[in-house]
Design an enzyme around this catalytic site. Structure first.
Site, PDB file in Angstrom:
ATOM      1  CG  HIS A 169      -1.642   1.254   1.502  1.00  0.00           C
ATOM      2  ND1 HIS A 169      -2.997   1.393   1.293  1.00  0.00           N
ATOM      3  CD2 HIS A 169      -1.216   2.456   1.972  1.00  0.00           C
ATOM      4  CE1 HIS A 169      -3.368   2.629   1.611  1.00  0.00           C
ATOM      5  NE2 HIS A 169      -2.303   3.289   2.036  1.00  0.00           N
ATOM      6  CD  GLU A 170       1.700   3.608   3.846  1.00  0.00           C
ATOM      7  OE1 GLU A 170       1.895   4.656   3.190  1.00  0.00           O
ATOM      8  OE2 GLU A 170       0.760   3.500   4.651  1.00  0.00           O
TER       9      GLU A 170
ATOM     10  CG  HIS B   9       0.462   6.247  -0.835  1.00  0.00           C
ATOM     11  ND1 HIS B   9      -0.715   6.792  -1.308  1.00  0.00           N
ATOM     12  CD2 HIS B   9       0.172   5.719   0.382  1.00  0.00           C
ATOM     13  CE1 HIS B   9      -1.680   6.604  -0.415  1.00  0.00           C
ATOM     14  NE2 HIS B   9      -1.163   5.944   0.618  1.00  0.00           N
TER      15      HIS B   9
ATOM     16  CE1 TYR C   7      -3.588  10.366   0.657  1.00  0.00           C
ATOM     17  CE2 TYR C   7      -3.537  11.875   2.529  1.00  0.00           C
ATOM     18  CZ  TYR C   7      -3.603  10.583   2.021  1.00  0.00           C
ATOM     19  OH  TYR C   7      -3.672   9.517   2.885  1.00  0.00           O
TER      20      TYR C   7
ATOM     21  CD  GLU D   5      -4.714   6.436   1.886  1.00  0.00           C
ATOM     22  OE1 GLU D   5      -4.774   5.245   2.246  1.00  0.00           O
ATOM     23  OE2 GLU D   5      -3.681   7.117   2.016  1.00  0.00           O
TER      24      GLU D   5
ATOM     25  CG  ASP E 188      -9.012  10.711   6.653  1.00  0.00           C
ATOM     26  OD1 ASP E 188      -7.770  10.662   6.625  1.00  0.00           O
ATOM     27  OD2 ASP E 188      -9.743   9.868   6.103  1.00  0.00           O
TER      28      ASP E 188
ATOM     29  CG  HIS F  25      -6.913   7.188   5.528  1.00  0.00           C
ATOM     30  ND1 HIS F  25      -6.359   8.447   5.651  1.00  0.00           N
ATOM     31  CD2 HIS F  25      -5.887   6.357   5.219  1.00  0.00           C
ATOM     32  CE1 HIS F  25      -5.059   8.387   5.442  1.00  0.00           C
ATOM     33  NE2 HIS F  25      -4.746   7.128   5.166  1.00  0.00           N
TER      34      HIS F  25
END
Length: 287
Positions: free
Chosen positions: A105-106, A109, A120, A129, A202, A207
């Site tokens: 996932h990271e 990005h 974002y 995300e 957020d 998210h």
């Protein structure tokens, strides 16, 4: 060629820290170091073998990660240069290297940043995300050689500490069901536009509302069956690379590009286009 370097911050916050394992070296004996090394390698292999992508930037970017960041640090992140992993506090979260899909996932990005620069904030941020969840999940499925039907579609399984009432950070199969705990609260993700969360928190719910495109991908992948990276994953990846995808894209514009890409790849009258149309319709987005 993979070029991985794993550092330790020794519970400080100076990056990158001290080298503990370099490319080609054997296991270090430090579980976080070795999980990070393996997770970076699995992500590299997935993108190379499935999409012929040479590392995060498609130009052979070195893959660096720092573990043991800070004291009881409850996060993992990509800082545009490298990965950073906290050890968790043991009360809410375990170490963040424990979940391969979180590593994928990271790092994704970075792929999104390189290809689409999705802003974002609000729906474009939720898409940002969601892309990371989609490919993080596919990387886990690829390593396990799981079909769409066999996969659990959970993001961050094993990350919640003992005693926390939940199974993962998020569920793509059933957004909103991943946890319900006095410390964490209830999983806030919607899976349909009827329950879209209009919030300034957020970054506009990046998210939270990512549950909607996450569930759309799950719906498409399970409709098509087989290995999800072969058709649904290819459609989403080619959408990320599509020149018509704008940095401020909303869910509907993204969905329309996935439909167009499915037509280009498989023909306008094929089951792939129908699966994409039906998958988005199931979350309240009609192409």
């Amino acid at each position: 060629q993979k070029q991985r370097t794993i550092y330790t911050a020794n519970h400080h916050q100076d990056l990158p820290g001290t080298v503990v394992r370099a490319e080609g070296q054997g296991p270090s004996g430090d579980v976080a170091v070795d999980e990070a090394y393996d997770g970076l390698g699995a992500t590299f292999d997935f993108y190379l073998q499935i999409f012929n992508r040479n590392s995060i930037d498609d130009s052979g970017m070195k893959m660096d990660a720092t573990v043991h960041f800070g004291e009881d640090y409850n996060n993992a992140y990509w800082n545009s240069i490298q990965m950073v992993f906290g050890d968790g506090d043991g009360r809410i979260f375990n170490r963040f290297t424990i979940a391969l899909d979180v590593i994928g996932h990271e790092l994704t990005h970075g792929v999104t940043e390189d290809e689409a620069q999705l802003q974002y904030f609000n729906q474009s941020g939720a898409l940002n995300e969601s892309m990371s969840d989609v490919f993080g999940s596919l990387i886990k499925q690829f390593v396990k050689q799981q079909t769409a039907e066999a996969a659990d579609w959970l993001i961050g399984e094993g990350l919640l500490a003992p005693g926390i009432q939940g199974v993962a950070l998020r569920s793509m199969k059933d957004p909103g069901s991943a946890f319900d705990d006095p410390l964490l609260g209830k999983d806030p993700q919607p899976k349909h536009m009827d329950h879209y969360n209009n919030t300034f928190a957020d970054n506009g719910g990046v998210h939270i509302n990512s549950g909607i495109p996450n569930h759309a991908f799950y719906q498409v992948a399970t409709r098509l069956g087989g290995f999800a990276w072969e058709k649904a994953g290819r459609i989403w990846y080619d959408t990320l690379l599509d020149q018509s995808l704008q940095p401020n894209a909303d869910f509907l514009s993204f969905a329309r590009i996935t439909f167009a890409v499915a037509g280009r790849l498989h023909g306008a009258n094929g089951p792939e286009c129908q699966a994409v149309r039906d998958g988005w319709a199931s979350v309240g987005i009609n192409i």
